[in-house]
Design an enzyme around this catalytic site. Structure first.
Site, PDB file in Angstrom:
ATOM      1  N   HIS A 267     -93.482 -54.280  42.913  1.00 14.70           N
ATOM      2  CA  HIS A 267     -93.973 -54.829  42.002  1.00 14.70           C
ATOM      3  C   HIS A 267     -95.792 -54.795  42.403  1.00 14.70           C
ATOM      4  O   HIS A 267     -96.175 -54.224  41.498  1.00 14.70           O
ATOM      5  CB  HIS A 267     -94.057 -56.684  42.670  1.00 14.70           C
ATOM      6  CG  HIS A 267     -92.380 -56.505  42.200  1.00 14.70           C
ATOM      7  ND1 HIS A 267     -91.931 -56.421  41.465  1.00 14.70           N
ATOM      8  CD2 HIS A 267     -91.772 -57.736  42.865  1.00 14.70           C
ATOM      9  CE1 HIS A 267     -90.639 -56.872  41.205  1.00 14.70           C
ATOM     10  NE2 HIS A 267     -91.368 -57.943  42.682  1.00 14.70           N
ATOM     11  N   LYS A 359     -93.575 -63.311  53.948  1.00 13.46           N
ATOM     12  CA  LYS A 359     -92.283 -64.480  53.270  1.00 13.46           C
ATOM     13  C   LYS A 359     -92.918 -65.289  54.414  1.00 13.46           C
ATOM     14  O   LYS A 359     -93.527 -65.281  55.265  1.00 13.46           O
ATOM     15  CB  LYS A 359     -91.205 -64.184  54.106  1.00 13.46           C
ATOM     16  CG  LYS A 359     -90.608 -63.436  52.693  1.00 13.46           C
ATOM     17  CD  LYS A 359     -89.976 -64.150  51.407  1.00 13.46           C
ATOM     18  CE  LYS A 359     -89.407 -62.971  50.936  1.00 13.46           C
ATOM     19  NZ  LYS A 359     -89.063 -63.357  49.224  1.00 13.46           N
TER      20      LYS A 359
END
Ligand code: BG6
Length: 788
Positions: A267, A359
């Site tokens: 990404h 995360k």
């Protein structure tokens, strides 16, 4: 005539036109039709495609497929289809009609065997023949795990290709390999059955509206951007994807991939190419792909120092639980990473591109922030700089991908730069902006554009697949170029310990990093102040302090073990240099297992040949018993390293086919062996543990023997099974040159706290009797035990 009838009735029923010339039929086959992605996005995207395209001349049919048998599969699939809704611009009547049509055109089928594929093909061909339709194309969407790709690809190729003249498009979801080699292998398997033009690799970030707009934005605004989109004007570019979720439930995938492979290699790198590549005059497929490759080829090789990595604290317990790993299992998988990239070409020389993702962070947001150099010197005092166009205001362009404080996708341009030009059919200037600061400026300082209609990434990509816009997809060449760039860094990070972070807003400044000496460094210092028991640490990393008057090393367990293994090897090398051999006495229990594994797996240069291995204590069981300390040592260390046979010294608990009988003189035998081989009976290093009751070796509270006196080896009694033990005595331990005590885990916090407060009393707390006469003692206590 169902398919043709649906096409025409649709046109006649909804639009005041006659049935236009039929452009051909498109069969969509969605494999993984009842899976998560299909439920969340793919059916919605297909329905949107149908809404957008059905009236334009193509007819469609949708074949949901999976391994589930037909009846169950049909039920599961229709449960999802029933929940489909239309976007706000579709009237309720039209929506109901279209949904009804869509359901009629959708059916489930089991695709498991080669015959199933042949049958699918025959069904498509015969129903189109019956309807008098010609086939324009077939789209296979493989929303299945990558290990299934090769088989499915072969079946499609062997028996499910459309007839000549119709296109075939096969859509694949990541991961596309794990590194350069595996990606190459997967790519070549696909290339044996499909043409490059037929392969559509999805990167769903390329379907995010703001990302999709980067190149057109650069093209449309080139008059303003051309002079400033370069190293003379740009300070830096930040490409950021922050997530609050963690990897729970996905650790089997995540443990193999980590944040760089999961989102940065794909990404964020794709976004980087859109920001930095040359914009071709024509944004057609081939030119964009050529420029993308050119850019990927100009990325400077990454060094380990170009990166900072972290791992949230709960990750390890989650992995251990989900993957059923024991407490000896540790992981270096990064769940956070910051990477500093440079592009070696004339336009970008020296401009830092920072790619970062993680995360368990404090917010969910994604953006590209282009920061321009501050070239103004302002004479006006700050309070008077009210004009939004003042050269003294920061200048930046933000492609806000979504979420964050702003809450919606947007393109923001500082008013001091220029008013951007965007296609008005898709983007509109945002009104009623929240009073919010974004990157140091109130929103009113920016021109803010947002999509006229928000669309999810998969809808946009499905439409691009249908239209054959290949530049929104990953080609084999660009995939390999990207892996080529990332693989060396990934390999070099394999053995690097990530910084631990607690997760969420507790991360504080822990993950902030700075650019320094050409690389990245965490901004917050590593050192933990151990001020005394009971006080909480607010920073993380290796701590060096004192515990009970001896040096203390503290860290998260995995790093602590690394440090300990390193120190043991150092001690071994030192001893061998001094005396030609290294006498190491190791204790049992579970704590040292991870150490044994670390030594056997990572310390290939350890001087085992000159090392003698002794045990500190033993349970009175046969050495092959699972409870045997020696058995543990053998399983986790001896089987994997080459220690000369004569250098291994198990405790003689099993003599004359009996266990620990005094008359068999086991303790005497071990004493003699020690006295004969170990100079002055002084081990070079004794590794001890600490029991919850304060015992060490097998000297338990209230022990009759082994606390004082001149016995070197004694029989003792343990309160837990197996009760009978043999142990080296505290006086023997205290003769050692070095004693290291390893204490791991929350379960030890109470005893650690307790012994830090009690007076020295070896009868009550045997560990407090460890006090080398002339040697050194070091404590290795992990944070969980030290601070809980
Ligand atoms: C996926 C990653 O590709 O992208 C996930 O595998 C990540 O780990 C996700 O959470 C982020 O996508 P989005 O669209 O939710 O920002």
């Amino acid at each position: 005539m169902l398919l043709r009838a649906l096409c025409c009735s649709l046109l006649l029923g909804i639009l005041p036109v006659i049935c236009m010339e039929h452009k051909g039929h498109i069969s969509v086959v969605l494999l993984g039709a009842t899976g998560d992605l299909a439920k969340k996005y793919l059916w919605r995207g297909l329905f949107q495609l149908y809404l957008d395209q059905a009236a334009k001349g193509n007819s469609f049919s949708f074949h949901g497929a999976a391994l589930t048998p037909p009846e169950k599969g049909q039920e599961l699939m229709f449960e999802v289809l029933k929940t489909l809704t239309c976007p706000a611009d579709v009237t309720p009547n039209r929506c109901a009609l279209m949904k009804d049509q869509f359901l009629k055109l959708s059916r489930y089928r089991q695709l498991k065997t080669a015959e199933n594929y042949t049958a699918l093909h025959q069904d498509i061909v015969s129903s189109l023949f019956d309807e008098g339709l010609h086939e324009a194309g077939r789209l296979f969407y493989l929303s299945v795990p990558p290990f299934a790709y090769a088989d499915i690809a072969r079946s499609i190729n062997a028996s499910c290709r459309p007839p000549p003249g119709a296109w075939l498009r096969v859509v694949l979801e990541k991961p596309f390999g794990h590194d350069y080699e595996s990606a190459k292998q997967l790519a070549s398997e696909l290339q044996t059955v499909f043409l490059e033009d037929e392969i559509y690799r999805i990167d769903h970030y390329l379907g995010k509206q703001t990302v999709d707009q980067i190149l057109p934005f650069r093209r449309r605004n080139r008059k303003h951007l051309d002079p400033i989109w370069n190293r003379r004007h740009m300070e830096r570019v930040e490409i950021v994807l922050k997530e609050t979720v963690d990897a729970k439930g996905r650790t089997s995938f995540y443990e193999e991939y980590g944040v760089i492979r999961d989102v940065i290699q794909n990404h964020l790198t794709e976004i980087l190419t859109y920001v930095a590549m040359e914009v071709p005059l024509n944004l057609s497929n081939s030119e964009v792909l050529r420029e993308k490759l050119e850019l990927l080829g100009s990325l400077r090789n990454l060094e380990q120092s170009s990166t900072v990595i972290g791992q949230y604290l709960d990750y390890l317990p989650q992995v251990r639980e989900e993957l059923e790993k024991g407490t000896h299992f540790f992981s270096n998988t990064p769940t956070f990473a910051g990477v500093l990239a440079h592009i070696d070409n004339v336009r970008w020389e020296g401009v830092p591109f920072i790619l970062t993702s993680g995360k368990a962070l404090d917010e969910r947001t994604g953006y590209v922030r282009v920061v321009f150099k501050d070239d103004a010197f302002c004479m006006q005092k700050e309070a008077n700089r009210t004009s939004v166009r003042s050269p003294c205001k920061p200048k930046q362009i933000i492609f806000h991908i979504g979420h964050g404080d702003l809450g919606f996708p947007a393109i923001l341009v500082s008013r001091g730069l220029f008013k951007p030009n965007l296609p008005t059919s898709q983007w509109q200037e945002a009104s009623e902006l929240p009073s919010l600061q974004l990157f140091g400026q109130p929103l009113s300082d920016y021109y803010v554009y947002r999509p006229v209609q928000e669309k999810d990434a998969y809808s946009l990509l499905l439409s691009n697949i249908y239209l054959g816009r290949k530049n929104s997809f990953i080609t084999t060449k660009s995939l390999l170029a990207s892996w080529n760039f990332w693989t060396p860094l990934l390999e070099s990070l394999d053995q690097v310990s990530p910084r631990m972070y607690p997760g969420g807003s507790d991360n504080g400044h822990l993950l902030d990093f700075v650019m320094k000496d050409g690389g990245l460094h965490f901004a917050a210092d590593q050192h933990l102040e151990v001020l005394g028991m009971g006080q909480k640490a607010d920073t993380f990393g290796v701590a060096q302090s004192k515990f009970l008057g001896s040096p203390l090393v503290s860290d998260w367990a995995e790093h602590l073990i690394q440090q300990l293994a390193h120190n043991i090897q150092e001690a071994a090398e030192e001893a061998i240099k001094r005396s030609g051999s290294f006498h190491l006495a190791l204790s049992g229990g579970s704590s040292p297992t991870a150490l044994f594994q670390r030594l056997s797996r990572h310390h290939h240069g350890f001087p085992w040949k000159h090392t003698h291995l002794w045990v500190v204590d033993e349970r009175c069981v046969p050495l092959t018993d699972p409870d045997s300390n020696f058995g543990n040592l053998e399983e986790h260390l001896l089987q994997h390293v080459r220690v000369p046979y004569l250098n291994i010294h198990p405790m003689p608990v099993h003599r004359n086919q009996r266990l620990c009988v005094e008359e068999d003189l086991g303790t005497e035998a071990y004493t003699q062996e020690i006295s004969a081989l170990v100079g002055n009976a002084s081990f070079d290093l004794v590794l001890l543990g600490l029991g919850n009751d304060g015992h060490t070796a097998s000297i338990f509270p209230g022990a009759r023997d082994g606390v004082e006196g001149d016995k070197l080896v004694v029989f003792t009694e343990s309160p837990s099974k197996p009760h009978q033990r043999m142990s080296i005595s505290l006086p023997l331990i205290n003769k050692a040159r070095k004693v290291m005590v390893l204490v791991l885990g929350k379960g030890k916090h109470d005893i650690v706290t307790l012994i830090s407060r009690v007076k020295q009393d070896p009868k009550k707390w045997p560990i407090t009797g460890v006090n080398p006469t002339s040697g050194k003692m070091v404590w290795y206590i992990d944070y969980e035990a030290l601070l809980r």
